[in-house]
Design a protein around this motif. Structure first.
Motif, PDB file in Angstrom:
ATOM      1  N   ASP A 256       0.609  -1.235   0.039  1.00 19.38           N
ATOM      2  CA  ASP A 256      -0.049  -0.164   0.122  1.00 19.38           C
ATOM      3  C   ASP A 256       0.668   1.290   0.023  1.00 19.38           C
ATOM      4  N   GLU A 259       5.304   3.712  -4.118  1.00 18.30           N
ATOM      5  CA  GLU A 259       4.951   4.681  -4.945  1.00 18.30           C
ATOM      6  C   GLU A 259       6.071   4.308  -6.263  1.00 18.30           C
ATOM      7  N   GLN A 297      -6.333  -3.644  -7.618  1.00 21.65           N
ATOM      8  CA  GLN A 297      -6.522  -2.067  -7.457  1.00 21.65           C
ATOM      9  C   GLN A 297      -4.947  -1.429  -7.439  1.00 21.65           C
ATOM     10  N   LYS A 298      -4.105  -2.064  -6.829  1.00 17.45           N
ATOM     11  CA  LYS A 298      -2.769  -1.375  -6.751  1.00 17.45           C
ATOM     12  C   LYS A 298      -2.097  -1.509  -8.024  1.00 17.45           C
ATOM     13  N   ASP A 301      -3.689   1.343 -10.359  1.00 19.26           N
ATOM     14  CA  ASP A 301      -3.046   2.471  -9.958  1.00 19.26           C
ATOM     15  C   ASP A 301      -1.935   2.742 -10.554  1.00 19.26           C
ATOM     16  N   SER A 304      -1.919   2.541 -15.017  1.00 22.94           N
ATOM     17  CA  SER A 304      -2.754   3.476 -15.594  1.00 22.94           C
ATOM     18  C   SER A 304      -2.065   4.605 -15.535  1.00 22.94           C
ATOM     19  N   TRP A 348     -13.304   0.597 -11.650  1.00 26.09           N
ATOM     20  CA  TRP A 348     -12.375   1.326 -12.471  1.00 26.09           C
ATOM     21  C   TRP A 348     -12.657   1.381 -13.675  1.00 26.09           C
TER      22      TRP A 348
END
Length: 554
Positions: A256, A259, A297-298, A301, A304, A348
């Motif tokens: 989570d 980055e 989801q990660k 993120d 995309s 999404w």
């Protein structure tokens, strides 16, 4: 009077004609609807594979969601994410057997995924090769070459057959140590999230204190680095970080916080938490591993953010594992876990017109189905309808109560968990029916007595002994009384015997411990000019070609 009718390439065209004394001319406005040019390509492709998820398995999910008295979907209108995706898109079917000159009737995950990944015929158990054994570029590799971001997500192992087939090329799926090295060194996959740390660890990790300290320093819990399946001393985590620029993650919290645009996240030594374990930790907020939906989801993120688009493959791989074990309760939980990931993708993508989502299976596992039986016949009851003519409602057979769905969901451990109770006690060779009943009843809402569980304990000489074979080299097998040739995985067959013993209470039948050749569902969401081509009977080779044509038009 003369009436003018003209077809024009515009909307709301006004036709004007001159007037004279001899002709009455009508001035008419013709509204012409112009069909826009169909969209036939997309920026992104998301492929979701429910491993082992045939139409029968989808039926289990949908019956539970729509009709289980205590369905967890009750607050969501009893609607699965799969249903939402299907209603908004197109539905089809796909054959999946090995195609080509060396074809056969039934497929394994490696061949099936290779055919999806390459759009070409492949042979059984090979990874990223055509049916003649040639290396073939996959949709993931082609996407990377075109400047797009790429990702692989699975709740099994990142080197397992399905994810491996999209970014590796090996003669056999069992070469997971080689697959791991290839995934890292190729640089073709930007995001890898799964289990399977054991083939990234040096062979001596179990006894090498320095390597253990290094893994702990990286943030890996001991459950991740507890053993190795490599035969050399390479630490691929260090190589991934230092030589290939990957950021590492070993639990949900670390993932989570990352980055980075290049991530290797491996959250278990082998497969990740099963669906029942996930349901339990989700209920009390104690999960340390990310869920399939959270990994999805990660990945979205990260990928995309690439302006050129991306290719992402997401696998719900343990539907297949439950099917091999003939474990309906576990399989339901895996389907629920996969549907969570579908929900994440649907949220999404639902307002976008630049992305193709394809949800399918590599094959069906277990020949699963609900069935009616002569056990526990229903009691007669009176109905108020005026067509009953004074007769009771009393079907001849037991067609299965809806409460069975809730009871399957109530299972608190998998059949492998039940086997583990026996392995820790008397062992397979010595276990009694009473011990098997105790192990089953600890986790199942359907209870067995000692006599019913006795068949689970039975063993026999392996009639199909093959020296050196990974499974058939065992001299003794659990005893299967029918279709024994289709139960191949040695002592794991005790799981299938549990399924047989519970079957009469669950109204469930199983036909095999392996795969079937049943066509599998295909859900396609995206621009209609792309998805309409999926609404037919097709083959996985065709699916692969259609996805490549949409993502990488010539």
């Amino acid at each position: 009077m003369m009436k003018l009718n003209i077809v024009a390439a515009a909307i709301g065209v006004t036709l004007l004609a001159g007037c004279n004394d001899d002709t009455n001319t009508v001035i008419e406005t013709v509204e012409v609807i112009v069909e826009p040019t169909p969209v036939t390509s997309v920026k992104n492709v998301i492929l979701m594979i429910g491993d082992g998820m045939g139409a029968q398995q989808v039926g289990l999910l949908e019956e539970y969601a729509r009709r289980a008295p205590n369905s967890i979907y009750n607050e969501q209108g009893n609607t699965t994410a799969l249903t939402k995706l299907g209603m908004a898109g197109d539905l089809g079917l796909s054959l999946n057997a090995p195609a080509g000159a060396n074809g056969s009737l039934v497929v394994d995950s490696a061949c099936s995924a290779t055919q999806l990944a390459t759009g070409m015929a492949a042979g059984s158990e090979m990874i990223g090769l055509d049916d003649q054994g040639n290396i073939v570029a996959t949709i993931l590799e082609k996407a990377k070459a075109a400047g797009k971001a790429t990702g692989l997500v699975s709740d099994t192992r990142i080197t397992h057959a399905t994810p491996a087939a999209f970014a590796s090329h090996q003669p056999h799926r069992s070469l997971e140590a080689e697959i791991a090295a290839e995934l890292i060194s190729s640089g073709n996959v930007d995001v890898m999230l799964s289990g399977g740390a054991r083939v990234f660890l040096p062979s001596d990790i179990k006894d090498n204190a320095a390597q253990q300290a290094l893994m702990a320093e990286l943030g890996a819990p001991s459950s991740v680095y507890k053993k190795s399946k490599r035969k050399d001393e390479r630490n691929l985590f260090i190589e991934a970080r230092d030589d290939h620029g990957y950021s590492l993650a070993f639990d949900g919290e670390q993932l989570d916080k990352l980055e980075s645009d290049k991530v290797l996240g491996l959250f278990a030594n082998s497969g990740m938490d099963d669906g029942i374990a996930y349901s339990a930790c989700k209920a009390d907020d104690s999960c340390t591993q990310p869920s399939l939906a959270e990994m999805t989801q990660k990945a979205l993120d990260i990928l995309s953010a690439d302006p050129d688009g991306f290719f992402l493959m997401i696998e719900g791989g343990q539907i297949d594992w439950a099917g091999h074990d003939n474990d309906a309760g576990w399989m339901l939980h895996e389907l629920l876990k996969f549907d969570e990931a579908v929900a994440a993708v649907y949220e999404w993508v639902k307002e976008r017109d630049d992305t193709l989502v394809v949800v399918t299976a590599d094959h069906e596992t277990g020949s699963f189905g609900f069935s009616y039986s002569r056990n526990d016949l229903p009691e007669a009851q009176q109905l108020s309808g005026d067509g009953m003519q004074g007769r009771d409602y009393k079907p001849n057979f037991n067609f299965g109560a809806l409460t069975i769905l809730d009871r399957l969901y109530a299972q608190t451990g998998t059949f492998p968990d039940m086997r583990a109770e026996i392995e820790a006690g008397s062992g397979y060779e010595n276990a009694t029916g009473a011990e098997w009943a105790e192990a089953v009843n600890k986790y199942s809402d359907f209870k067995l007595n000692e006599n019913e569980a006795a068949s689970i304990a039975e063993r026999e000489i392996n009639d199909y002994y093959v020296e050196g074979h990974s499974y058939l080299s065992a001299t003794e097998f659990p005893k299967i009384n029918d279709f024994k040739e289709f139960y191949v995985y040695g002592d794991e067959i005790h799981s299938d015997l549990i399924g047989r013993a519970l079957a009469k209470y669950q109204n469930v039948v199983w036909g095999t411990g392996t795969h079937t050749a049943a066509p599998v569902p295909v859900y396609a969401f995206g621009p209609k000019g792309v998805t309409s081509g999926f609404s037919q009977m097709q083959h996985h080779v065709d699916l692969g070609q259609k996805m490549m044509a949409a993502l990488l038009p010539e």
